[in-house]
Design an enzyme around this catalytic site. Sequence first.
Site, mmCIF file in Angstrom:
data_model
loop_
_atom_site.group_PDB
_atom_site.id
_atom_site.type_symbol
_atom_site.label_atom_id
_atom_site.label_comp_id
_atom_site.label_asym_id
_atom_site.label_seq_id
_atom_site.Cartn_x
_atom_site.Cartn_y
_atom_site.Cartn_z
ATOM 1 N N GLY B 153 6.302 -11.181 -5.020
ATOM 2 C CA GLY B 153 5.324 -10.490 -4.180
ATOM 3 C C GLY B 153 4.872 -9.192 -4.830
ATOM 4 O O GLY B 153 5.602 -8.581 -5.613
ATOM 5 N N CYS B 154 3.651 -8.778 -4.500
ATOM 6 C CA CYS B 154 3.053 -7.635 -5.184
ATOM 7 C C CYS B 154 3.808 -6.329 -4.936
ATOM 8 O O CYS B 154 4.140 -5.601 -5.882
ATOM 9 C CB CYS B 154 1.583 -7.496 -4.800
ATOM 10 S SG CYS B 154 1.267 -7.460 -3.027
ATOM 11 N N PHE B 155 4.116 -6.037 -3.668
ATOM 12 C CA PHE B 155 4.893 -4.822 -3.385
ATOM 13 C C PHE B 155 6.249 -4.883 -4.092
ATOM 14 O O PHE B 155 6.740 -3.879 -4.617
ATOM 15 C CB PHE B 155 5.140 -4.684 -1.878
ATOM 16 C CG PHE B 155 4.035 -4.035 -1.108
ATOM 17 C CD1 PHE B 155 3.455 -2.852 -1.538
ATOM 18 C CD2 PHE B 155 3.585 -4.585 0.091
ATOM 19 C CE1 PHE B 155 2.454 -2.232 -0.786
ATOM 20 C CE2 PHE B 155 2.592 -3.974 0.834
ATOM 21 C CZ PHE B 155 2.021 -2.797 0.392
#
Lengths: 349, 349, 349, 349
Positions: B153-155
């Site tokens: 995931g990006c975060f």
Amino acid sequence: MIKAKIVGAGGYGGVGITELLLKHPETEIGCLVSLSDTGRKMSDVFPHLRGFCDDVIVSPENPKTKEDYDVVFYSTPDGVGMQTAADELERGAKVIDYSGDFRFGTTEQYAEYANFIGLDPMHKAPALLTETVYGLPELHEIDANQMLVGNPGCFAVSCILGLAPAVNAGIIDTKSIICDCKTGVSGAGKKPSAAFHYPNRYDNMNAYKLAGHQHVVEVEQELSALSDEDVQITFTSQVVPVCRGIMSTLYASLDGQTADDVLEIYREFNQNNLFVRVQDAQTPASIADVRGTNYCVLTVDVDARNNRLRIVSHIDNLMKGQAGNAMQNMNLMFGMDAGTGLAFPGQYP
Amino acid sequence: MIKAKIVGAGGYGGVGITELLLKHPETEIGCLVSLSDTGRKMSDVFPHLRGFCDDVIVSPENPKTKEDYDVVFYSTPDGVGMQTAADELERGAKVIDYSGDFRFGTTEQYAEYANFIGLDPMHKAPALLTETVYGLPELHEIDANQMLVGNPGCFAVSCILGLAPAVNAGIIDTKSIICDCKTGVSGAGKKPSAAFHYPNRYDNMNAYKLAGHQHVVEVEQELSALSDEDVQITFTSQVVPVCRGIMSTLYASLDGQTADDVLEIYREFNQNNLFVRVQDAQTPASIADVRGTNYCVLTVDVDARNNRLRIVSHIDNLMKGQAGNAMQNMNLMFGMDAGTGLAFPGQYP
Amino acid sequence: MIKAKIVGAGGYGGVGITELLLKHPETEIGCLVSLSDTGRKMSDVFPHLRGFCDDVIVSPENPKTKEDYDVVFYSTPDGVGMQTAADELERGAKVIDYSGDFRFGTTEQYAEYANFIGLDPMHKAPALLTETVYGLPELHEIDANQMLVGNPGCFAVSCILGLAPAVNAGIIDTKSIICDCKTGVSGAGKKPSAAFHYPNRYDNMNAYKLAGHQHVVEVEQELSALSDEDVQITFTSQVVPVCRGIMSTLYASLDGQTADDVLEIYREFNQNNLFVRVQDAQTPASIADVRGTNYCVLTVDVDARNNRLRIVSHIDNLMKGQAGNAMQNMNLMFGMDAGTGLAFPGQYP
Amino acid sequence: MIKAKIVGAGGYGGVGITELLLKHPETEIGCLVSLSDTGRKMSDVFPHLRGFCDDVIVSPENPKTKEDYDVVFYSTPDGVGMQTAADELERGAKVIDYSGDFRFGTTEQYAEYANFIGLDPMHKAPALLTETVYGLPELHEIDANQMLVGNPGCFAVSCILGLAPAVNAGIIDTKSIICDCKTGVSGAGKKPSAAFHYPNRYDNMNAYKLAGHQHVVEVEQELSALSDEDVQITFTSQVVPVCRGIMSTLYASLDGQTADDVLEIYREFNQNNLFVRVQDAQTPASIADVRGTNYCVLTVDVDARNNRLRIVSHIDNLMKGQAGNAMQNMNLMFGMDAGTGLAFPGQYP
């Protein structure tokens, strides 16, 4: 490898051609020159280039600037290129200048331009004016014999590409031309000013230079050359809160032609123009379609009720309107295909 | 050439990997699949790809989707990839999934994640969990033997890259970790919603999902694996009006280390990580430095008064946070250098 | 009518209080002073005021500045107000200063602040420090006897309002406080600079002044006064592409309290604070809710897994963070209700 | 007090008139009606109104909607107001409708409009067309006898105010009129859509509805009424990434008049028009000058080389283009001054 020198490397035009030269398969960056950022690494001025271009920017007095390069880009204001272009040409370099210095073929035309924007009307290198060409390859043949090019103004590119096919075909009344142009903020360059301070600009738009924009002269020169008339346009420059992009909406009176007629004329005119895309009015278009690229998208429309041509011309002002078009010229001046290292799409969103 | 299929081609993750595959020297696009844009040309959905990717998007039922491809990207929501990944693997394709489906190594861990976000906790392809790897190559060795990867995931990418060196070195109190994360709007995907309607978003910022963001689970999994403790973080997701970019400001208590100590630890940890740049707090950094690229810039700082580590982690959420990292994984899964076709700078401004 | 003089009328702080004075039922603008825009009409500098405030801005030497006014606003940098505030007070005016000049009660505290930001630590009007008050009326009683007020810094307002109830109640470990603050660009003022040039700012965010922001000193002063300890915070200033607005996310360790416990403490603390709204974490909040207004919205949240308080504090940096709070102080200094002429909602969208 | 009912309270037009009614000294809000947000507090839909308007929005079936009100605002799409306006009028309410329902004086004109935009050409309340007036008070006398008003379209306001003085004076060739209009995104309303999703809109601009925008009909109706001719305009609608604001650049051929001649005509025409400001081309103007206000700023310019009039018309599309103009009409319909509660400046920046 083609070795390039960039004069004015610290501005948007300089970093733009630097990015493109880094990507190009046949070029290398030889020398970065700037008055303002002397002694700093290019990648300290532009951190996104860290690891890609860590060369130190030198001053115009640095001996390195006198070495031999294959091509010199002047990403500089009016009046700079004309002072040293002859030296560069003598050293065997090809020269591409972003300013008005080499956009005009005669001292008279230059003087008209210079007067229009309040510059000294006396050109400093008049002998070179016979050797230069207006650097819009869609209108002027540029090939390996060409040593000097005057890269066009950003607004001018959008207007000329949008109107040339119609003027060339003689289908519009050249006295009726109106260019309503909207530019992103990067067109004003890197220098901070009140007009482009974020809080003043972010939710704002305005017209400016209503009394006359410098790009008008070259638009009229090019369109006049395509017709037999002395074309005079009404031109409105406006700025909107986008970073990159020009959208020019162009109007002129027709003589009964339909949208299909005009589309055919525009498609034929551009059949060999890699970077110009002609679309009908039913196909959605926006500046996001050309952001970060050298493409020009032309939406061709006819207001049949009023018998009026309407073209919406979309470019990235820093690409087809500046560094991208300069590289297209470079490609042609070195006998390469126009699209070498340049025919790539942008990123979305 | 490596032939790729993209499932979910019509979203931001799909167009992102499409752009990268078009640029990559060893890949070609074989099949574009999407539920929502079936029958349309990719370049009609994304006009900036006109002339570069005019393939027609097909539905998941189209026979073309059953042909052989070398790699399949699932740019799809949770629960999609796990339904057909086994079939793809059986046909010999390597699989990279963007969702949470293959980020966890056991059914228990998956169930914890699924419960956290309100999904069915039963994994549909449990046998594959032993074959998958959490696709952050800076932490996990990914090589040509790897057939299946769960792209992070990006975060999570921004937090894990920012904290892993410190956790790994055992210099921080793992009970004190706070991740204050700010994302651009593209992180929410392509689907219009009230929260991301321009007039509601353009001059606005807010925190959201305070009760718990799904990326917390994988951050904790990865950091726990690096320490001997069960790491639990405080995580705040916030959205600001930029398109691309995540800036995560990460805090944790130190045990007396100086900024120089920490810098050394971070530099050593990342010495072979092409896409991670470690900088001291005196070097300016912003998300513009990484926009459009696969790089992560880490600013390493210590608040000596409070004996507290502060890391500012900058990525492009659609690149190192999504499609770029996916391509980095693909490169490694096919025995190429991590940076093949991917180590390019962005455009500025 | 209360007759006002504004020193520094040409900046954002000056135009902000001008707008509010125009709206207020009991005030009139007597004199606009500025170094930079002398001789111009206020409405030429700020065209949105055409027809509402066409007064000519005068220089500090103009005799008009020596006339009697009821209140003087110093919307000026550090070091200006302290030079002439005594004269104003002697002429009978009440004084509200936006800078750090009158935010501290002793010369020692001022010296600490001045040293922190590299100013001369010697206060020019030490006698006035015993008369001034830190101008946050939610913490300090300000009434008709008050002649001099030091209006607080914008970041400080957001942090102090967000933390004061918890510190006051003794529920948090004051050694654990972290303030992660994001500001809009208007906080940097009206002067153009590279950092706030539109093309550099529009799709960007970054942390700055990691080594220490000047507002830290006053936050620590105020929180220390509420506890029995010498509070030292970790503070991160960050800028995002909005015009107006601060969102500060504030963290501190709790001792087992629940979200409901904390909500009750925050609601009780603020029961008489017209401009502070306390909300639970289920109620959406964003800076759009307070844009253009003097309100502060506090989202109260507890991360129960980590036993940690999390407050999201939302203000308009030019209103509750500057001119709005100054007018609130003025109202109280003239015996009016805090909300007179000030308790209005914003515009949306 | 004038008691108001707002139908369509949940949209931008509804919240706009709510904000204005809250500020107005002689009005109170009696009833908020909406299909989409029934049962929610107005301040939950629009949190900036918390404490100012906490009324619950009711459905059109709610008995409360049948009570007596002094004025009813229909902030609704075409076709809604015409269904119940007669009932409202019968109950004694004055009616102001934002849609095209009551902008035309005859069923024929309405049918032309309806056909143009693909609606049923049969008006549902033809008897009311003789009672209505096109609600632009700068052109039509609106007084206390007026019971029903068709509030104009936002683009139309900007074009008609910009062209009416010239058409009225007979100085332009009405066959030469071109309206190049740029609007902010709020003009498209509150409903999310792909075109206005932040990532697609933030750095973008485009033309739309080239085939014909619905506001053309009313512009032509009003300009034709001022001349003796059947005026047909060329109209281009374009959207740029601002929230509020329309800038319309208007062109037409002159018969030798100078800028001074035209300025005099425009100033005389508008001498009693409180909300129209006429400026020469040397005075800077931008939409920030009118943001949040009911003012229209007209920049009057002549391109003498081409003997062409150029007017730049600036309004806030949600104020003079919608709710502000509606309140101006309300003021006149109740015998008050046009500017009551409405003649305030905006906020800057």
